[in-house]
Write a protein that holds these residues in place. Structure first.
Motif, PDB file in Angstrom:
ATOM      1  N   HIS A   1       2.697  -6.893 -15.466  1.00 44.72           N
ATOM      2  CA  HIS A   1       3.718  -7.348 -16.408  1.00 44.72           C
ATOM      3  C   HIS A   1       4.565  -8.444 -15.775  1.00 44.72           C
ATOM      4  N   ALA A   2       4.883  -9.414 -16.629  1.00 42.54           N
ATOM      5  CA  ALA A   2       5.623 -10.592 -16.158  1.00 42.54           C
ATOM      6  C   ALA A   2       7.118 -10.424 -16.410  1.00 42.54           C
ATOM      7  N   ILE A   3       7.893 -10.878 -15.441  1.00 40.98           N
ATOM      8  CA  ILE A   3       9.353 -10.900 -15.556  1.00 40.98           C
ATOM      9  C   ILE A   3       9.813 -12.248 -15.025  1.00 40.98           C
ATOM     10  N   TYR A   4      10.734 -12.902 -15.744  1.00 36.71           N
ATOM     11  CA  TYR A   4      11.099 -14.262 -15.350  1.00 36.71           C
ATOM     12  C   TYR A   4      12.459 -14.636 -15.926  1.00 36.71           C
ATOM     13  N   GLY A   5      12.896 -15.823 -15.553  1.00 33.54           N
ATOM     14  CA  GLY A   5      14.127 -16.392 -16.084  1.00 33.54           C
ATOM     15  C   GLY A   5      15.366 -15.578 -15.730  1.00 33.54           C
TER      16      GLY A   5
ATOM     17  N   TYR B   1      14.833 -11.943 -14.832  1.00 31.37           N
ATOM     18  CA  TYR B   1      14.349 -11.781 -13.452  1.00 31.37           C
ATOM     19  C   TYR B   1      15.516 -11.897 -12.451  1.00 31.37           C
ATOM     20  N   LYS B   2      16.429 -12.856 -12.700  1.00 31.55           N
ATOM     21  CA  LYS B   2      17.568 -13.026 -11.801  1.00 31.55           C
ATOM     22  C   LYS B   2      18.469 -11.780 -11.808  1.00 31.55           C
ATOM     23  N   LYS B   3      18.711 -11.244 -12.995  1.00 30.65           N
ATOM     24  CA  LYS B   3      19.540 -10.044 -13.089  1.00 30.65           C
ATOM     25  C   LYS B   3      18.874  -8.875 -12.367  1.00 30.65           C
ATOM     26  N   TRP B   4      17.571  -8.699 -12.618  1.00 29.46           N
ATOM     27  CA  TRP B   4      16.810  -7.600 -12.004  1.00 29.46           C
ATOM     28  C   TRP B   4      16.845  -7.718 -10.479  1.00 29.46           C
ATOM     29  N   SER B   5      16.655  -8.917  -9.976  1.00 22.56           N
ATOM     30  CA  SER B   5      16.680  -9.142  -8.525  1.00 22.56           C
ATOM     31  C   SER B   5      18.060  -8.814  -7.958  1.00 22.56           C
ATOM     32  N   ALA B   6      19.125  -9.182  -8.703  1.00 24.17           N
ATOM     33  CA  ALA B   6      20.482  -8.904  -8.247  1.00 24.17           C
ATOM     34  C   ALA B   6      20.757  -7.414  -8.177  1.00 24.17           C
ATOM     35  N   LEU B   7      20.051  -6.626  -8.993  1.00 25.39           N
ATOM     36  CA  LEU B   7      20.211  -5.176  -9.013  1.00 25.39           C
ATOM     37  C   LEU B   7      19.299  -4.462  -8.006  1.00 25.39           C
ATOM     38  N   GLY B   8      18.597  -5.215  -7.197  1.00 23.45           N
ATOM     39  CA  GLY B   8      17.760  -4.627  -6.162  1.00 23.45           C
ATOM     40  C   GLY B   8      16.281  -4.722  -6.409  1.00 23.45           C
ATOM     41  N   GLY B   9      15.897  -5.339  -7.507  1.00 18.54           N
ATOM     42  CA  GLY B   9      14.476  -5.536  -7.784  1.00 18.54           C
ATOM     43  C   GLY B   9      13.717  -4.234  -7.878  1.00 18.54           C
ATOM     44  N   VAL B  10      12.504  -4.228  -7.327  1.00 17.98           N
ATOM     45  CA  VAL B  10      11.614  -3.072  -7.472  1.00 17.98           C
ATOM     46  C   VAL B  10      12.146  -1.832  -6.763  1.00 17.98           C
TER      47      VAL B  10
ATOM     48  N   THR C   1       0.819  -1.220   0.000  1.00 20.17           N
ATOM     49  CA  THR C   1       0.000   0.000   0.000  1.00 20.17           C
ATOM     50  C   THR C   1       0.842   1.254   0.000  1.00 20.17           C
ATOM     51  N   ALA C   2       2.086   1.169   0.484  1.00 20.21           N
ATOM     52  CA  ALA C   2       2.949   2.347   0.519  1.00 20.21           C
ATOM     53  C   ALA C   2       3.401   2.750  -0.883  1.00 20.21           C
ATOM     54  N   THR C   3       3.659   1.767  -1.729  1.00 22.38           N
ATOM     55  CA  THR C   3       4.161   2.060  -3.071  1.00 22.38           C
ATOM     56  C   THR C   3       3.091   1.933  -4.140  1.00 22.38           C
ATOM     57  N   GLY C   4       1.979   1.308  -3.829  1.00 15.78           N
ATOM     58  CA  GLY C   4       0.941   1.077  -4.830  1.00 15.78           C
ATOM     59  C   GLY C   4       1.299  -0.003  -5.816  1.00 15.78           C
ATOM     60  N   ILE C   5       2.250  -0.863  -5.455  1.00 16.45           N
ATOM     61  CA  ILE C   5       2.706  -1.931  -6.346  1.00 16.45           C
ATOM     62  C   ILE C   5       2.264  -3.266  -5.752  1.00 16.45           C
ATOM     63  N   SER C   6       1.620  -4.078  -6.601  1.00 14.59           N
ATOM     64  CA  SER C   6       1.256  -5.438  -6.190  1.00 14.59           C
ATOM     65  C   SER C   6       2.064  -6.434  -6.999  1.00 14.59           C
ATOM     66  N   HIS C   7       2.349  -7.584  -6.400  1.00 14.76           N
ATOM     67  CA  HIS C   7       3.088  -8.576  -7.157  1.00 14.76           C
ATOM     68  C   HIS C   7       2.796  -9.960  -6.635  1.00 14.76           C
ATOM     69  N   ILE C   8       3.012 -10.929  -7.512  1.00 11.39           N
ATOM     70  CA  ILE C   8       2.946 -12.340  -7.154  1.00 11.39           C
ATOM     71  C   ILE C   8       4.251 -12.977  -7.598  1.00 11.39           C
ATOM     72  N   ASN C   9       4.920 -13.638  -6.679  1.00  9.30           N
ATOM     73  CA  ASN C   9       6.155 -14.337  -7.001  1.00  9.30           C
ATOM     74  C   ASN C   9       5.861 -15.770  -7.415  1.00  9.30           C
ATOM     75  N   TYR C  10       6.652 -16.260  -8.358  1.00  5.33           N
ATOM     76  CA  TYR C  10       6.564 -17.641  -8.828  1.00  5.33           C
ATOM     77  C   TYR C  10       7.943 -18.277  -8.685  1.00  5.33           C
ATOM     78  N   ALA C  11       8.024 -19.551  -8.992  1.00  6.50           N
ATOM     79  CA  ALA C  11       9.283 -20.274  -8.817  1.00  6.50           C
ATOM     80  C   ALA C  11      10.401 -19.671  -9.667  1.00  6.50           C
ATOM     81  N   ASN C  12      10.064 -19.147 -10.828  1.00  2.00           N
ATOM     82  CA  ASN C  12      11.086 -18.648 -11.747  1.00  2.00           C
ATOM     83  C   ASN C  12      10.817 -17.222 -12.201  1.00  2.00           C
ATOM     84  N   GLY C  13      10.047 -16.448 -11.408  1.00  2.00           N
ATOM     85  CA  GLY C  13       9.774 -15.087 -11.837  1.00  2.00           C
ATOM     86  C   GLY C  13       8.699 -14.444 -10.993  1.00  2.00           C
ATOM     87  N   ALA C  14       8.070 -13.405 -11.548  1.00  2.00           N
ATOM     88  CA  ALA C  14       7.034 -12.681 -10.810  1.00  2.00           C
ATOM     89  C   ALA C  14       6.184 -11.889 -11.796  1.00  2.00           C
ATOM     90  N   ILE C  15       5.014 -11.489 -11.317  1.00  2.00           N
ATOM     91  CA  ILE C  15       4.163 -10.545 -12.044  1.00  2.00           C
ATOM     92  C   ILE C  15       3.979  -9.334 -11.139  1.00  2.00           C
TER      93      ILE C  15
END
Length: 374
Positions: free
Chosen positions: A25-29, A32-41, A2-16
């Protein structure tokens, strides 16, 4: 969230990820790993604003992100992030369709001054806070890399640009340098420092010298440097300001000196010295006695190049006869020698040819040369 207005669902190999502004929007594979390593959202990229999709090159996959950036993936290069001002520059150049995809993440140079991404087209975009983001590629990029890249030549401060006449392409660099590429010159050539400044003062490629056709190269044994240009050359050394020579480098130089003797000596003459680029030195001289008495004489000449190096030449004791003795009134003499110093320092001789000579009666040739040098 609620603070950022961002909702997400995590999956085994990615997220929406979903926002009311940008939808889901979907990000995966690997992206997704690179994005997460850079700090994600909460990292530098923010949340995804596209699904993972194929680029114009179908083997390339990417996601775009809220903060102005993207991650591109290929099976051969993996996933690499491009963002910020470099991403904006990349988009302005046509993005992946024009200059291809990033081969590296945005990274820092060793000195911490620059940020850069290398690109798949054989180029890179370099950014500094002082100069912005600039694109270097193709033959100029290859040349720049072969010279040592940013640590040696410094970083680009222009895009690759065409000269007004359309003949050459160039990038300028931070340390007062440029690389010019010209098809007619068969390559890309570096010009920098005092020679570059002299060339730009003369009008650069639009001036009388035209564009460079060599790198800056070494000349002679006193630290001389030069660039050749379409219509001439510039020579510089630690003791010599940058000096231009218009036209082809000459293969010979001539020095002519007329001589008169001290008052009361009825004799005169001349010396002509011809220097050749292969080191051959030719001496021709003529002296004449127009008086009553004989004279023994010596003659010496000193030629100084642009670096202050002295080349000494002379003729030892010679004789001309006056009217009373009935001998030869004229003395003609010529000689050729080969000088490695003349050949090795030819450009310094061309840059500044100076001469000084003196003739005298009844003097030792060594004493005369030393006197001239003083």
């Amino acid at each position: 969230d609620t603070a950022t207005g961002i909702s997400h669902i995590n999956y085994a190999n990615g997220a929406i990820y979903y926002t009311t502004v940008d939808n889901a929007h979907a990000i995966y594979g690997d992206i997704y790993k690179k994005w997460s390593a850079l700090g994600g959202v909460t990292g530098v990229l923010g949340y995804p604003v596209t699904d993972e999709a194929s680029a114009s090159e179908k083997t390339t996959r990417y996601n775009n992100f809220k903060n102005g950036g993207a991650i591109y993936w290929t099976s051969s290069t993996g996933a690499n992030a491009i963002y910020g001002d470099i991403f904006k520059k990349w988009l302005s150049l046509g993005g992946e369709a024009a200059v291809r995809y990033p081969l590296t993440d945005e990274a820092s140079t060793a000195d911490g001054v620059c940020r850069f991404n290398n690109l798949n087209n054989g180029g890179a975009i370099y950014w500094t806070a002082a100069s912005g983001a600039w694109f270097i590629y193709g033959e100029i990029y290859k040349k720049w890399i072969s010279l040592g890249g940013e640590p040696v030549v410094s970083y680009p401060i222009t895009d690759e640009t065409s000269t007004p006449d359309g003949v050459s392409r160039f990038n300028n660099f931070h340390n007062g340098a440029a690389i010019y590429w010209t098809p007619a010159a068969n390559g890309a050539f570096l010009i920098y420092g005092a020679i570059y400044k002299k060339w730009t003062d003369l009008g650069a490629e639009a001036g009388p010298l035209g564009y460079p056709i060599t790198d800056e190269l070494s000349s002679g044994n006193l630290g001389g440097r030069y660039n050749d240009f379409k219509n001439g050359s510039i020579y510089w050394s630690p003791t010599t300001p940058a000096t231009e020579h218009l036209g082809a480098l000459p293969y010979q130089l001539e020095v002519h000196e007329d001589f008169t003797f001290p008052d009361g000596v009825a004799a005169d003459g001349w010396v002509q010295i011809t220097l050749f680029s292969n080191g051959v030195v030719q001496w021709k001289s003529h002296f004449h006695d127009s008086g009553l008495v004989d004279y023994d004489y010596v003659v010496g000449c000193v030629i100084a190049d642009a670096d202050g190096r002295a080349y000494t030449l002379g003729k030892g004791k010679a004789h001309i006869s006056g009217t009373l003795s009935g001998g030869n009134h004229d003395d003609d003499w010529q000689k050729s020698v080969v000088s490695a110093d003349v050949a090795g320092n030819w450009r310094a001789l061309v840059a500044s040819k100076m001469d000084h000579g003196r003739a005298d009666v009844s003097l030792d040739i060594g004493e005369l040369i030393n006197d001239i040098l003083k």
